[in-house]
Each structure stands twice: as structure tokens, then as C-alpha cells.
Design a protein around this motif. Sequence first.
Motif, PDB file in Angstrom:
ATOM      1  N   TYR A 176       0.829  -1.204   0.000  1.00 17.96           N
ATOM      2  CA  TYR A 176       0.000   0.000   0.000  1.00 17.96           C
ATOM      3  C   TYR A 176       0.863   1.253   0.000  1.00 17.96           C
ATOM      4  O   TYR A 176       1.876   1.325   0.677  1.00 17.96           O
ATOM      5  N   GLN A 177       0.393   2.243  -0.739  1.00 16.44           N
ATOM      6  CA  GLN A 177       0.968   3.576  -0.688  1.00 16.44           C
ATOM      7  C   GLN A 177      -0.170   4.539  -0.397  1.00 16.44           C
ATOM      8  O   GLN A 177      -1.115   4.644  -1.177  1.00 16.44           O
ATOM      9  N   LEU A 178      -0.083   5.213   0.746  1.00 16.58           N
ATOM     10  CA  LEU A 178      -1.138   6.131   1.164  1.00 16.58           C
ATOM     11  C   LEU A 178      -0.778   7.565   0.822  1.00 16.58           C
ATOM     12  O   LEU A 178       0.363   7.976   0.987  1.00 16.58           O
ATOM     13  N   ARG A 179      -1.784   8.308   0.388  1.00 16.12           N
ATOM     14  CA  ARG A 179      -1.666   9.742   0.157  1.00 16.12           C
ATOM     15  C   ARG A 179      -2.779  10.413   0.955  1.00 16.12           C
ATOM     16  O   ARG A 179      -3.946  10.083   0.780  1.00 16.12           O
ATOM     17  N   VAL A 180      -2.410  11.328   1.821  1.00 16.87           N
ATOM     18  CA  VAL A 180      -3.398  12.139   2.539  1.00 16.87           C
ATOM     19  C   VAL A 180      -3.451  13.468   1.808  1.00 16.87           C
ATOM     20  O   VAL A 180      -2.450  14.181   1.715  1.00 16.87           O
ATOM     21  N   MET A 181      -4.626  13.766   1.254  1.00 13.85           N
ATOM     22  CA  MET A 181      -4.769  14.937   0.394  1.00 13.85           C
ATOM     23  C   MET A 181      -5.958  15.781   0.828  1.00 13.85           C
ATOM     24  O   MET A 181      -6.834  15.306   1.548  1.00 13.85           O
ATOM     25  N   ALA A 182      -5.974  17.015   0.353  1.00 12.09           N
ATOM     26  CA  ALA A 182      -7.081  17.924   0.651  1.00 12.09           C
ATOM     27  C   ALA A 182      -7.185  18.962  -0.464  1.00 12.09           C
ATOM     28  O   ALA A 182      -6.180  19.293  -1.089  1.00 12.09           O
ATOM     29  N   PRO A 183      -8.389  19.468  -0.697  1.00 14.02           N
ATOM     30  CA  PRO A 183      -8.555  20.523  -1.706  1.00 14.02           C
ATOM     31  C   PRO A 183      -8.034  21.857  -1.187  1.00 14.02           C
ATOM     32  O   PRO A 183      -7.912  22.071   0.014  1.00 14.02           O
ATOM     33  N   GLY A 184      -7.705  22.738  -2.129  1.00 15.54           N
ATOM     34  CA  GLY A 184      -7.331  24.099  -1.764  1.00 15.54           C
ATOM     35  C   GLY A 184      -5.917  24.267  -1.261  1.00 15.54           C
ATOM     36  O   GLY A 184      -5.577  25.318  -0.728  1.00 15.54           O
ATOM     37  N   ILE A 185      -5.070  23.260  -1.424  1.00 11.14           N
ATOM     38  CA  ILE A 185      -3.681  23.360  -0.983  1.00 11.14           C
ATOM     39  C   ILE A 185      -2.835  23.741  -2.191  1.00 11.14           C
ATOM     40  O   ILE A 185      -2.896  23.089  -3.223  1.00 11.14           O
ATOM     41  N   CYS A 186      -2.035  24.784  -2.039  1.00  9.37           N
ATOM     42  CA  CYS A 186      -1.260  25.294  -3.177  1.00  9.37           C
ATOM     43  C   CYS A 186       0.211  24.904  -3.116  1.00  9.37           C
ATOM     44  O   CYS A 186       0.922  25.024  -4.093  1.00  9.37           O
ATOM     45  N   ARG A 187       0.684  24.458  -1.979  1.00 11.68           N
ATOM     46  CA  ARG A 187       2.103  24.088  -1.891  1.00 11.68           C
ATOM     47  C   ARG A 187       2.225  22.588  -1.652  1.00 11.68           C
ATOM     48  O   ARG A 187       1.225  21.880  -1.623  1.00 11.68           O
ATOM     49  N   ALA A 188       3.432  22.106  -1.478  1.00  8.56           N
ATOM     50  CA  ALA A 188       3.674  20.662  -1.366  1.00  8.56           C
ATOM     51  C   ALA A 188       2.858  20.029  -0.235  1.00  8.56           C
ATOM     52  O   ALA A 188       2.256  18.975  -0.414  1.00  8.56           O
ATOM     53  N   THR A 189       2.850  20.649   0.917  1.00 17.47           N
ATOM     54  CA  THR A 189       2.017  20.167   2.028  1.00 17.47           C
ATOM     55  C   THR A 189       1.487  21.355   2.815  1.00 17.47           C
ATOM     56  O   THR A 189       2.077  22.425   2.816  1.00 17.47           O
ATOM     57  N   ALA A 190       0.372  21.134   3.461  1.00 15.12           N
ATOM     58  CA  ALA A 190      -0.229  22.141   4.332  1.00 15.12           C
ATOM     59  C   ALA A 190      -1.006  21.399   5.410  1.00 15.12           C
ATOM     60  O   ALA A 190      -1.196  20.187   5.344  1.00 15.12           O
ATOM     61  N   ARG A 191      -1.483  22.125   6.380  1.00 17.91           N
ATOM     62  CA  ARG A 191      -2.207  21.516   7.484  1.00 17.91           C
ATOM     63  C   ARG A 191      -3.698  21.781   7.306  1.00 17.91           C
ATOM     64  O   ARG A 191      -4.101  22.853   6.894  1.00 17.91           O
ATOM     65  N   VAL A 192      -4.503  20.749   7.632  1.00 15.11           N
ATOM     66  CA  VAL A 192      -5.957  20.841   7.538  1.00 15.11           C
ATOM     67  C   VAL A 192      -6.503  20.598   8.937  1.00 15.11           C
ATOM     68  O   VAL A 192      -6.157  19.608   9.590  1.00 15.11           O
ATOM     69  N   GLU A 193      -7.380  21.501   9.399  1.00 15.98           N
ATOM     70  CA  GLU A 193      -7.902  21.422  10.767  1.00 15.98           C
ATOM     71  C   GLU A 193      -9.106  20.496  10.851  1.00 15.98           C
ATOM     72  O   GLU A 193     -10.032  20.577  10.059  1.00 15.98           O
ATOM     73  N   SER A 194      -9.083  19.604  11.852  1.00 18.02           N
ATOM     74  CA  SER A 194     -10.186  18.674  12.102  1.00 18.02           C
ATOM     75  C   SER A 194     -11.305  19.381  12.876  1.00 18.02           C
ATOM     76  O   SER A 194     -11.154  20.519  13.318  1.00 18.02           O
ATOM     77  N   SER A 195     -12.418  18.676  13.066  1.00 14.52           N
ATOM     78  CA  SER A 195     -13.537  19.235  13.829  1.00 14.52           C
ATOM     79  C   SER A 195     -13.140  19.489  15.279  1.00 14.52           C
ATOM     80  O   SER A 195     -13.714  20.343  15.938  1.00 14.52           O
ATOM     81  N   PHE A 196     -12.146  18.777  15.789  1.00 12.11           N
ATOM     82  CA  PHE A 196     -11.675  18.925  17.162  1.00 12.11           C
ATOM     83  C   PHE A 196     -10.660  20.043  17.306  1.00 12.11           C
ATOM     84  O   PHE A 196     -10.393  20.507  18.398  1.00 12.11           O
ATOM     85  N   GLY A 197     -10.081  20.477  16.187  1.00 12.67           N
ATOM     86  CA  GLY A 197      -9.090  21.540  16.228  1.00 12.67           C
ATOM     87  C   GLY A 197      -7.673  21.060  15.982  1.00 12.67           C
ATOM     88  O   GLY A 197      -6.774  21.872  15.774  1.00 12.67           O
ATOM     89  N   LEU A 198      -7.436  19.744  16.005  1.00 14.59           N
ATOM     90  CA  LEU A 198      -6.118  19.215  15.662  1.00 14.59           C
ATOM     91  C   LEU A 198      -5.963  19.247  14.146  1.00 14.59           C
ATOM     92  O   LEU A 198      -6.927  19.074  13.413  1.00 14.59           O
ATOM     93  N   SER A 199      -4.753  19.459  13.699  1.00 22.95           N
ATOM     94  CA  SER A 199      -4.494  19.549  12.262  1.00 22.95           C
ATOM     95  C   SER A 199      -3.612  18.403  11.793  1.00 22.95           C
ATOM     96  O   SER A 199      -2.743  17.946  12.529  1.00 22.95           O
TER      97      SER A 199
END
Length: 126
Positions: free
Chosen positions: A36-59
Amino acid sequence: MIRNIAIVLHPGFQLLDTAGPTAAFEMAERFRPGSYQLRVMAPGICRATARVESSFGLSLAAEPLRDGPFDTILVSGGEIIRSMAAAQQIVAWAEERDGPAHRQRLLGRFPARRGQPPQALRRARA
């Protein structure tokens, strides 16, 4: 054969909906390296990686949505209504990858204040 797995986050995602599947694939990879090769991705990210905030506030760190191919696409549940732009981007991205060779799953519940979640996300529950 390596299976490519996409885990898609959005602002307000449920941490457990992401951590559970990620841990399961991590453990499977330990027992059968190269599976397996996992990729964690999200929309609206313009650079190589960025942080996405969860409903709890952890990113969590994520990379931009990208082309596959992906064997499995998992969209994390949570408060997607925090960003309808993110929801629309995820739907458009998932629809571009819709096909018989791909599995798409919606994790958790997407609460909808007024109406249902987008059609593609309802279809992904199947």
C-alpha cells in the motif's frame, strides 16, 4: 503490486475517520511491505504540504489533490459544511476518477444543515 490509497480531508474532518483507516493500512503494510501507498490529500492546498484542521481543532498535514491512479479513495466524514468550496472541489475531483477500477467510500457522516450532501458524496456511500 502496490495499491494506491487516497485519503481525502476537508476543513472540519473527523479525526477518527482519518486515523482509523490510515492505521489499518499502515499495519497491513508492515505485514506485507510494498502493498500500500497512502496519500493524505485535501482541496485548496497550493504548496507541497499544508495543514488541515479537524472538527476537534487538531491539524494533519496533507498534500494537494492530485491525479492517481488510485485503487481506493476514502473521503473523511465530518463537518464538511465548514467549507462548501472544499466539498465542491472534492466532488469534482472524485467524479473525474469515477470508474469501475476505483473504489470510493465516504467515511462517517456528512451533516447537512439544509438538505442532503452533494450527489456524488451520497453515491460514494454505496
